[in-house]
Every structure is written in structure tokens, then in C-alpha cells.
Design a protein around this motif. Structure first.
Motif, mmCIF file in Angstrom:
data_model
loop_
_atom_site.group_PDB
_atom_site.id
_atom_site.type_symbol
_atom_site.label_atom_id
_atom_site.label_comp_id
_atom_site.label_asym_id
_atom_site.label_seq_id
_atom_site.Cartn_x
_atom_site.Cartn_y
_atom_site.Cartn_z
ATOM 1 N N ALA A 79 0.834 -1.223 0.000
ATOM 2 C CA ALA A 79 0.000 0.000 0.000
ATOM 3 C C ALA A 79 0.860 1.261 0.000
ATOM 4 N N ILE A 80 1.854 1.315 0.843
ATOM 5 C CA ILE A 80 2.706 2.507 0.929
ATOM 6 C C ILE A 80 4.027 2.273 0.218
ATOM 7 N N VAL A 81 4.647 1.120 0.510
ATOM 8 C CA VAL A 81 5.972 0.879 -0.083
ATOM 9 C C VAL A 81 5.876 0.790 -1.604
ATOM 10 N N GLY A 82 4.740 0.339 -2.115
ATOM 11 C CA GLY A 82 4.539 0.264 -3.564
ATOM 12 C C GLY A 82 4.548 1.655 -4.180
ATOM 13 N N GLU A 83 3.837 2.577 -3.543
ATOM 14 C CA GLU A 83 3.808 3.968 -4.035
ATOM 15 C C GLU A 83 5.209 4.570 -3.960
ATOM 16 N N ARG A 84 5.903 4.244 -2.863
ATOM 17 C CA ARG A 84 7.243 4.803 -2.681
ATOM 18 C C ARG A 84 8.184 4.270 -3.757
ATOM 19 N N GLU A 85 8.105 2.962 -4.007
ATOM 20 C CA GLU A 85 9.008 2.332 -4.959
ATOM 21 C C GLU A 85 8.710 2.780 -6.393
ATOM 22 N N ARG A 86 7.440 2.946 -6.711
ATOM 23 C CA ARG A 86 7.079 3.399 -8.061
ATOM 24 C C ARG A 86 7.455 4.865 -8.264
ATOM 25 N N GLY A 87 7.544 5.607 -7.160
ATOM 26 C CA GLY A 87 7.888 7.030 -7.272
ATOM 27 C C GLY A 87 6.677 7.942 -7.258
ATOM 28 N N SER A 88 5.513 7.396 -6.954
ATOM 29 C CA SER A 88 4.305 8.219 -6.954
ATOM 30 C C SER A 88 3.968 8.794 -5.576
ATOM 31 N N LEU A 89 4.707 8.351 -4.547
ATOM 32 C CA LEU A 89 4.392 8.809 -3.188
ATOM 33 C C LEU A 89 4.666 10.314 -3.021
ATOM 34 N N ASP A 90 5.789 10.770 -3.574
ATOM 35 C CA ASP A 90 6.128 12.193 -3.442
ATOM 36 C C ASP A 90 5.057 13.078 -4.052
ATOM 37 N N LEU A 91 4.567 12.652 -5.215
ATOM 38 C CA LEU A 91 3.531 13.452 -5.879
ATOM 39 C C LEU A 91 2.270 13.502 -5.015
ATOM 40 N N LEU A 92 1.894 12.356 -4.458
ATOM 41 C CA LEU A 92 0.708 12.329 -3.590
ATOM 42 C C LEU A 92 0.891 13.232 -2.379
ATOM 43 N N LEU A 93 2.078 13.145 -1.772
ATOM 44 C CA LEU A 93 2.313 13.921 -0.544
ATOM 45 C C LEU A 93 2.523 15.405 -0.821
ATOM 46 N N SER A 94 2.733 15.751 -2.104
ATOM 47 C CA SER A 94 2.855 17.182 -2.422
ATOM 48 C C SER A 94 1.468 17.830 -2.520
ATOM 49 N N MET A 95 0.448 16.987 -2.508
ATOM 50 C CA MET A 95 -0.934 17.499 -2.531
ATOM 51 C C MET A 95 -1.308 17.992 -1.119
ATOM 52 N N PRO A 96 -2.410 18.735 -1.006
ATOM 53 C CA PRO A 96 -2.826 19.186 0.340
ATOM 54 C C PRO A 96 -3.438 18.033 1.153
ATOM 55 N N ILE A 97 -2.612 17.077 1.489
ATOM 56 C CA ILE A 97 -3.079 15.913 2.245
ATOM 57 C C ILE A 97 -2.007 15.550 3.266
ATOM 58 N N THR A 98 -2.429 15.174 4.469
ATOM 59 C CA THR A 98 -1.448 14.786 5.481
ATOM 60 C C THR A 98 -1.105 13.306 5.305
#
Lengths: 271, 316
Positions: A79-98
Motif C-alpha cells: 500500500a505505501i511501499v509500492g507507491e514509494r518504490e514506483r515514485g508516486s508517493l512524493d507526488l501524492l504527498l505534495s498534494m494538500p493531504i497529510t
């Protein structure tokens, strides 16, 4: 916390599983297994067909206790490590979301998909068997379905926690498999071994409490203890005090198994 | 959005700056990924951040976005500290295009934008015009898995443009784009600049950004080595410049003669021209001397040091 942000993430996770037919596949697996067990569970004794709700639920519990933890761990381990490994986590966290909103949204979306497939899969069986079940039997069956959902949520919570801690998807999958082995196969053996080694002279009193440290055991007790004939069959009354087997209490323990790994995951993810 | 606060004044921050970085530091154990960076970016500015791989650009980007916590120092975007609770509101005004943008293969282009629009609280009706702006209207209903690398990059840019951001962080934004798309991309940036949008971008194609950024910072080993306009950096580096003088081969020696008394650093006869190297402060003297050759000179080119020359000068 903004619920809308949580809902957006949860909605995406849920619809992703609907669209890629994950929910349909898992629901079908549950339906087929449940029907086979309900109708052919007594084949070894030379009888085919639905027998009693107690025996059916006991057989289903034996199946579900292996299957649902595995499905939940496979569903949530990246759920999280997949987003991190794909490189999409940074984009998600740059949104107005905690980070908490993201984590909770991920969990709730996956939990909804798992709950939906569990209820749909076993619910279909309830519809098929409805003609042969009286009201108390239906009540027990719905209790089994609800506890199956809770079991899935608890292992999904563990999976999401592992997903936060793991450095990559490979390690996360390894940890998920290890967690399945530990809770489903090894934990009871360890307890049993400890009892045998000590001849039952030590640990007998805390044994029931130790069972609560495993959500799979909580699920088993929750289902077995509520059915008189099965309770006797399993001999559980001799090792598990009735006061501890209250459904509401076991339900609370299950909730703790959902909340605690999520809380640990949130703490770690925020760091 | 406000920027001039007493805290700003105390910290010596330019009131016009939308991005204020003071002593920003990020250490990973013994590795100093970003080391004491000071930086101000003014409103409406197109600011470039260049450096080798591993120079600290992307880490600094992530620190400015609040994605990587600071080991020390302070970063404020529009007056709000990136680590503070109030940064969520600022994030709504920020667009970010990460290097190697990864989107969701199972969604269509339009669904991708609608997902990010919901997170940014942008009305869904804004998605189609943004897709049109980046030239992806024809592919709006196609799944991202069918997109080429350039189309993914444009879709990534589109999500950054959602909500009319006042500040854009663009990390290697032209990765995977063909020359035509790069030209269109910079045309969009020009339009955004005219609208007062502040943009910070990184690129390893220095020739591409040297004519387009207002100012730039050169990073190496986690530090900002130099900051200013391209012209200021050229002058600061004091790199020599070259004259390429085309004239008949028989007159090549005359060039040496007229430049004999001047402080030129090299005179080289090449195939059809003579190349003259001199210091920047001798530029006009050399030009006047070459003018004395009259109509012998068939053509003349002045080659200023490129941004690449400046970059290597500072980063080495």
C-alpha cells in the motif's frame, strides 16, 4: 483531519479493485469454497448436502482462518511501499493531504474492497442456503460473516503497517508471508508446545489471554464459542473461560488489532 | 496570500520573495545532501536550479515542498514554514512535477486529472481545459498505460497546472519530450509567467534553460555555488570569449598583426576562419582592432561562454 481527502484516496483504492476485478475474483473464491464446504463437508462421513449451521460454520472457520489473512496481507503489503518504490508517493504527498489522511484513505479503501468481497461472497451463500436456515442459524451465519470482515481488517492493518516499515516491495512481501506463517501456523503450535513441555503446570492461567494476542485465534474463538455443539466438539470450554468469550469483548480485541497496527504505521509514516 | 511579516524582516528575507530558504540542511548520516543553502525566489520569477546528478537539487526541491524534513535551517513558502500545520493551505497554491513522474496506469488521462483535482479541491470542470492546454485532449479517454513517455510527462505537467498554482516546482520537466513539445512547453511557461506564476525548474539541458530563466542557482555537493542571472554568472566567472573571424586565407596573418599589441589569449587559424580568444574586458578593444581590417572581414561571430562553461567553472 479532512475526511474529503481520506475519501478521495479510499475511493480510488476501492474502485481500482472493482475495476481490475479483484473484488469479483475474491468474492467468487469465497462463494465457491463456502458452497463446497456447506454441501460436501460431510462427504467423508458418507453424507452429501447441507447438515447443520454449526458444522458448516466450523468448517468455514477452518477455511477462512487460512484464506482471509493471506488475502488481506497480499492486498495491503505494498500500500505505501509500492507507491514509494514506483515514485508516486512524493507526488501524492505534495498534494494538500497529510500523511495520516493518505494512510487512512489507503487502509479504508482496501478494507472496503475486502469487506465488500467477503460480504458478497459469503452473502451469496446465505441467499442460496436461506431456505434451509432458520432465524437463529441466519444470525450465527451473519455473525460469522461479520467476524470474517473483522479478521480481514485486522490482517490488512498489519499488512499496511509492514508496508510502512519495509524498505522495498520485496521485503514487504517477505514480511507479509512471515506474518501469515507466524499468526496462522506457528503461534498456536508455540503455545501448545509450551503447554506440553511444562506439562500444563505453568501458563495454564494466562493461556486464554495469550490467545488474544493472535487475531486469527480471536476469530476462531468468536465463532466456535457461540455455537454450543461446536464448542463441545472442540473442547474449548475446558481451556477458555466463558467470561472471556463474550462476543462484545472479543469484538473489542479485534478492533484493537485493527487500530494498533494502524497507529504504529501512522507513527512511523509521520517520521 | 501574504508574505511580508515581522518574522520575515527579522530573518532578512526579501519581502518580494515567495520562496525563502535559510541555511537549509539535510544530512543522511555522513552524507550532506543539502548543506546550508540560502535562496530567495521572487514572485513571478522563472528560476533555474542546475547541478550534476547528486548535487542536491531534487532533495532541495523536496525540502521546499515539505516532503523531506530539514536537519537544520528554515524554508518558508509564501511566509509559511514548510514543516508547519499551515502549509496545507499553501500546498493548494503549489504545482509539482516530479522527475520521472509516475501516474496510475489503470486510469485514463481525464480520470488521472480528476483524481488530483479532488485532492486539490479543484472543480472537475477545470480538468478538460488543462488537458487541452498540454495538448492531450485527443487522449483524454485513453488509459495512461497506453501513453508514450512524452504524453505521461505532459499529463504530469497538467496535474501540476490544476488549480491555477501561484508557484510551480518543475523537476526536469522536459524529460522525454520531443523538440516540438519542448517548444510548446516553454510557450506555456511564458504564458504562466505573464500571469505572474512563480516557477522553479531544474534541467540538465543547460542550453535549453539559459535563454529562458530569469535567474539560476548552480548547486554542487549540496551547496549553492553561485546564484544570479546567466549574464551575471558569466561576468563573475570571467570566462574568456571567442571571436570567429571569417576572411580570405591569405589575410589570416593580418589578424595576428592587428591584434599584436592587445591582451588576447589565443589566435588560431582554422579551416575558413581565425578564432581569437580574449578576456571579457578586452572585448571592445579586440572588436575595434578587427574593424580596422575593413572589408577583408567577410563575417564575424562573437561566442559568449555558454551556461555549460559557466556551470563547469563553478561546479568544478
Amino acid at each position: 483531519m479532512e475526511l474529503r481527502q481520506v475519501g478521495t484516496i479510499a475511493g480510488k483504492e476501492f474502485w481500482d479493485r472493482i475495476r481490475n476485478r479483484w473484488v469479483l475474483a475474491v468474492a467468487l473464491v469465497f462463494t465457491v469454497f463456502a458452497l463446497v464446504i456447506a454441501y460436501f463437508g460431510g462427504a467423508q462421513q458418507g453424507a452429501v448436502g447441507f447438515r447443520s449451521i454449526g458444522v458448516t460454520i466450523a468448517s468455514l472457520v477452518s477455511l477462512v482462518i487460512y484464506l482471509i489473512p493471506l488475502i488481506a496481507l497480499v492486498l495491503g503489503f505494498d500500500a505505501i511501499v509500492g507507491e514509494r518504490e514506483r515514485g508516486s508517493l512524493d507526488l501524492l504527498l505534495s498534494m494538500p493531504i497529510t500523511r495520516f489522511e493518505l494512510l487512512l484513505g489507503k487502509y479504508l479503501g482496501l478494507a472496503a474492497a475486502l469487506a465488500f468481497s467477503t460480504i458478497a461472497g459469503f452473502g451469496l451463500v446465505a441467499v442460496v442456503l436461506a431456505a434451509q436456515l432458520d432465524l437463529p442459524a441466519l444470525f450465527h451465519y451473519f455473525g460469522f460473516m461479520a467476524s470474517s470482515v473483522l479478521l480481514g481488517m485486522a490482517f490488512l492493518s498489519i499488512a499496511v503497517m509492514l508496508s510502512v516499515f519495509a524498505a522495498d516491495r520485496t521485503r514487504a512481501s517477505g514480511l507479509a508471508i512471515a506474518a501469515w506463517f507466524f499468526f496462522v501456523l506457528v503461534f498456536d503450535l508455540l503455545l501448545l508446545g509450551a503447554l506440553v513441555v511444562t506439562g500444563g503446570s505453568y501458563g495454564g492461567e494466562i493461556f486464554p489471554y495469550l490467545l488474544l494476542l493472535n487475531p486469527a485465534d480471536v476469530f476462531r474463538i468468536l465463532n466456535i464459542f457461540t455455537l454450543d455443539d461446536v464448542r463441545t466438539l472442540y473442547g474449548l470450554a475446558t481451556v477458555f473461560p466463558r467470561t472471556l468469550a463474550e462476543p462484545w469483548l472479543l469484538g473489542l480485541v479485534m478492533l484493537a488489532w485493527i487500530v494498533t497496527p494502524l497507529a504504529v504505521a501512522t507513527w512511523r509514516f509521520r517520521k | 496570500m501574504t508574505s511580508t511579516t515581522p518574522q520575515h524582516a527579522e530573518r532578512g528575507v526579501d519581502p518580494a520573495a515567495i520562496v525563502a530558504v535559510r541555511g537549509a540542511t539535510r544530512h543522511y548520516g555522513a552524507v550532506h545532501a543539502v548543506d546550508g543553502v540560502d535562496l530567495d525566489v521572487g514572485r513571478g520569477e522563472l528560476f533555474g536550479l542546475i547541478g550534476h546528478n547528486g548535487a542536491g537539487k531534487s532533495t532541495l526541491f523536496k525540502m521546499m515542498l515539505g516532503l523531506v524534513p530539514l536537519t537544520a535551517g528554515d524554508i518558508r513558502i509564501d511566509g509559511a514554514p514548510v514543516s508547519g500545520g499551515g502549509f496545507r493551505a499553501v500546498r493548494r497554491k503549489i504545482g509539482y512535477l516530479p522527475e520521472n513522474v509516475v501516474l496510475y496506469d489503470n486510469l485514463t488521462g481525464l480520470e488521472t486529472l480528476q483524481f488530483f483535482a479532488r485532492l486539490k479541491r479543484v472543480p472537475a470542470k477545470e480538468c478538460a481545459p488543462v488537458l487541452e492546454r498540454v495538448g492531450l485532449t485527443h487522449a483524454a479517454q485513453r488509459r495512461v498505460r497506453e501513453y508514450s513517455k512524452g504524453m505521461r510527462q505532459r499529463l504530469g505537467f497538467a496535474q501540476a497546472l490544476l488549480g491555477r498554482p501561484q508557484l510551480l516546482f518543475l523537476d526536469e520537466p522536459t524529460n522525454g519530450l520531443d523538440p516540438e513539445a519542448i517548444r510548446e512547453f516553454y510557450l506555456i511557461l511564458r504564458g504562466l509567467k505573464a500571469d505572474g506564476v512563480t516557477m522553479i525548474l531544474t534541467s540538465h539541458i543547460l542550453a535549453e534553460i539559459q535563454e529562458r530563466v530569469d535567474r539560476l542557482a548552480i548547486m554542487a555537493a549540496g551547496k549553492v555555488q553561485a546564484i544570479g542571472t546567466v549574464q551575471m554568472l558569466r561576468e563573475r566567472m570571467d570566462l574568456p570569449l571567442w571571436f570567429h573571424v571569417r576572411l580570405p586565407r591569405a589575410d589570416f596573418e593580418r589578424v595576428r598583426t592587428v591584434l599584436g599589441h592587445l591582451p588576447v589569449t589565443a589566435v588560431e587559424a582554422r579551416d575558413d576562419h581565425v578564432a581569437v580568444q580574449c578576456r571579457r574586458d578586452a572585448k571592445m578593444l579586440v572588436l575595434q582592432a578587427l574593424a580596422s581590417l575593413g572589408d577583408k572581414v567577410l563575417d564575424l561571430h562573437v561566442h559568449e561562454p555558454s551556461l555549460e562553461d559557466v556551470f563547469f567553472g563553478f561546479s568544478d
